[in-house]
Design an enzyme around this catalytic site. Sequence first.
Site, mmCIF file in Angstrom:
data_model
loop_
_atom_site.group_PDB
_atom_site.id
_atom_site.type_symbol
_atom_site.label_atom_id
_atom_site.label_comp_id
_atom_site.label_asym_id
_atom_site.label_seq_id
_atom_site.Cartn_x
_atom_site.Cartn_y
_atom_site.Cartn_z
ATOM 1 N N GLU A 116 -4.660 3.960 5.941
ATOM 2 C CA GLU A 116 -4.565 3.711 4.498
ATOM 3 C C GLU A 116 -5.305 4.849 3.781
ATOM 4 O OE1 GLU A 116 -5.202 -0.406 3.328
ATOM 5 O OE2 GLU A 116 -6.103 0.273 1.452
ATOM 6 N N ARG A 154 0.809 -1.231 0.000
ATOM 7 C CA ARG A 154 0.000 0.000 0.000
ATOM 8 C C ARG A 154 0.840 1.279 0.000
ATOM 9 N NH1 ARG A 154 -2.588 -3.420 -1.067
ATOM 10 N NH2 ARG A 154 -4.595 -4.130 -0.291
ATOM 11 N N SER A 207 -10.733 -0.052 3.306
ATOM 12 C CA SER A 207 -10.008 -0.249 4.567
ATOM 13 C C SER A 207 -9.488 1.082 5.087
ATOM 14 C CB SER A 207 -8.828 -1.192 4.361
ATOM 15 O OG SER A 207 -9.308 -2.459 3.997
HETATM 16 C C1 LIG Z 1 -15.505 -0.236 -1.523
HETATM 17 C C2 LIG Z 1 -14.014 -0.040 -1.564
HETATM 18 C C3 LIG Z 1 -13.180 -1.145 -1.630
HETATM 19 C C4 LIG Z 1 -11.788 -0.986 -1.683
HETATM 20 N N1 LIG Z 1 -10.989 -2.092 -1.775
HETATM 21 C C5 LIG Z 1 -9.655 -1.939 -1.910
HETATM 22 C C6 LIG Z 1 -8.799 -3.081 -2.085
HETATM 23 O O1 LIG Z 1 -9.236 -4.224 -2.126
HETATM 24 N N2 LIG Z 1 -7.466 -2.860 -2.219
HETATM 25 C C7 LIG Z 1 -6.925 -1.604 -2.202
HETATM 26 O O2 LIG Z 1 -5.703 -1.477 -2.350
HETATM 27 N N3 LIG Z 1 -7.709 -0.507 -2.026
HETATM 28 C C8 LIG Z 1 -9.048 -0.647 -1.888
HETATM 29 N N4 LIG Z 1 -9.846 0.456 -1.718
HETATM 30 C C9 LIG Z 1 -9.240 1.797 -1.661
HETATM 31 C C10 LIG Z 1 -9.214 2.522 -3.032
HETATM 32 O O3 LIG Z 1 -10.042 1.876 -3.954
HETATM 33 C C11 LIG Z 1 -7.803 2.585 -3.589
HETATM 34 O O4 LIG Z 1 -6.950 3.251 -2.713
HETATM 35 C C12 LIG Z 1 -7.767 3.279 -4.968
HETATM 36 O O5 LIG Z 1 -6.559 2.937 -5.587
HETATM 37 C C13 LIG Z 1 -7.921 4.797 -4.915
HETATM 38 O O6 LIG Z 1 -7.965 5.261 -6.259
HETATM 39 P P1 LIG Z 1 -8.583 6.674 -6.634
HETATM 40 O O7 LIG Z 1 -8.345 6.883 -8.083
HETATM 41 O O8 LIG Z 1 -9.970 6.789 -6.166
HETATM 42 O O9 LIG Z 1 -7.630 7.641 -5.808
HETATM 43 P P2 LIG Z 1 -8.098 8.904 -4.944
HETATM 44 O O10 LIG Z 1 -8.811 8.423 -3.742
HETATM 45 O O11 LIG Z 1 -8.778 9.885 -5.811
HETATM 46 O O12 LIG Z 1 -6.680 9.491 -4.513
HETATM 47 C C14 LIG Z 1 -5.886 8.795 -3.579
HETATM 48 C C15 LIG Z 1 -4.511 9.477 -3.520
HETATM 49 O O13 LIG Z 1 -3.844 9.252 -4.761
HETATM 50 C C16 LIG Z 1 -3.415 10.493 -5.311
HETATM 51 N N5 LIG Z 1 -3.529 10.373 -6.762
HETATM 52 C C17 LIG Z 1 -4.630 9.990 -7.462
HETATM 53 N N6 LIG Z 1 -4.348 9.989 -8.776
HETATM 54 C C18 LIG Z 1 -3.054 10.381 -8.899
HETATM 55 C C19 LIG Z 1 -2.183 10.581 -10.015
HETATM 56 N N7 LIG Z 1 -2.588 10.389 -11.275
HETATM 57 N N8 LIG Z 1 -0.899 10.963 -9.769
HETATM 58 C C20 LIG Z 1 -0.467 11.169 -8.487
HETATM 59 N N9 LIG Z 1 -1.256 11.018 -7.405
HETATM 60 C C21 LIG Z 1 -2.527 10.622 -7.613
HETATM 61 C C22 LIG Z 1 -4.376 11.531 -4.749
HETATM 62 O O14 LIG Z 1 -3.815 12.835 -4.763
HETATM 63 C C23 LIG Z 1 -4.579 11.002 -3.339
HETATM 64 O O15 LIG Z 1 -3.504 11.404 -2.526
HETATM 65 C C24 LIG Z 1 -11.234 0.316 -1.657
HETATM 66 C C25 LIG Z 1 -12.087 1.439 -1.598
HETATM 67 C C26 LIG Z 1 -13.464 1.266 -1.559
HETATM 68 C C27 LIG Z 1 -14.350 2.481 -1.543
#
Ligand SMILES: Cc1cc2nc3c(=O)[nH]c(=O)nc-3n(C[C@H](O)[C@H](O)[C@H](O)COP(=O)(O)OP(=O)(O)OC[C@H]3O[C@@H](n4cnc5c(N)ncnc54)[C@H](O)[C@@H]3O)c2cc1C
Length: 314
Positions: A306, A165, A223
Amino acid sequence: MTNISSKFQTNIPLSKYSRMRVGGDAKYLLEAKDLNEIISAIKYAQENNIDYIVVGEGANIIFSDYGFDGLVIINQSSTISFLENNLVIVDSGVKNNHFVLKCAEKNLGGLDYLAAIPGTIGGAIYGNAGAFGNFITDLIESVTLFLPDGNIAIKSKSQLKPLYRSTLIKRVAKRDKRLSPIILSAKFKLMSSHSETIIKSIKELDKIRQKRQPKNKYFVSGSTFKNPAGRPSGKNENTEFIHKTAAWLLDDSGAKKIKIDGARVSLDNANWIENNGKAAAQDIYAIVSEMKKAVLAKHQIKLEEEIEFIGKFE
Ligand SMILES: Cc1cc2nc3c(=O)[nH]c(=O)nc-3n(C[C@H](O)[C@H](O)[C@H](O)COP(=O)(O)OP(=O)(O)OC[C@H]3O[C@@H](n4cnc5c(N)ncnc54)[C@H](O)[C@@H]3O)c2cc1C
């Protein structure tokens, strides 16, 4: 060339852009449709001394109730290019699920577990998202980054220094978001497979996930804390491992009792927080503090978040 600032929206509620559905207003917000718009917007923000953040689907972030006093760039870049030898280049704004299904259409697999993880490729790489013992960085060849000094650089997987992570990008951002690069695109080398096999595997993995996750329809961010035990994998999911997961530690520390207004620790999984739609971002923050305190008191273990809090919290 149109000035990118003409596309900025003003005073936009961020709750719409976060899975937890909390947060105040963004002073400026851009729904960036391609990588050029992201780059232009960042350059504009830098030149005008405006704070900025690039986000994907907001699946892992909690925006403050005070909002964001700067520019929030919602990454909606969408290009996927299939090359020879199972290589694929994908924009960071592509949603995980869409990417996995497009690859399946081309009989390219290896990312089946990613289909059910909400968010974009950029967000997933930033935090090295994963499930079932896999990490998104496993099959990455390289990433293209926009650096804070305005240059573009291609970095190999090993230069991302991926951990459970976490990547170097996230670790730098945690120290100072302004110094951390923006992920523009990624090159994957996928595995030859068959689309029916991939779809079957996606469905099977989803069934397993459904059993582990909260059953109701509240707003969630997945999480809350990392597992102190580290990377979960098939082979170490024994009792010893389970007793070190964040969910187990929280449950054992009585965290399922914690609730504040519209938000509470999930009764199905003590590492998840649910918002019934009435919680404020500050409520989520307070619940997270209570959860940490509970585990520290019972197990003397300091849990590490996380999810990420963006902006001002008290
Ligand atoms: C129902 C549910 C289930 C989930 N299950 C899992 C799982 O099984 N495993 C897991 O690992 N996670 C899980 N997550 C967490 C989440 O899905 C991940 O962390 C996901 O990768 C976040 O992606 P996002 O595009 O929404 O990022 P965001 O939430 O929009 O951003 C997260 C961070 O990444 C940065 N960021 C985003 N895009 C970029 C970019 N292009 N360049 C630089 N920085 C960037 C943002 O500035 C921020 O700091 C879950 C979440 C939910 C809601």
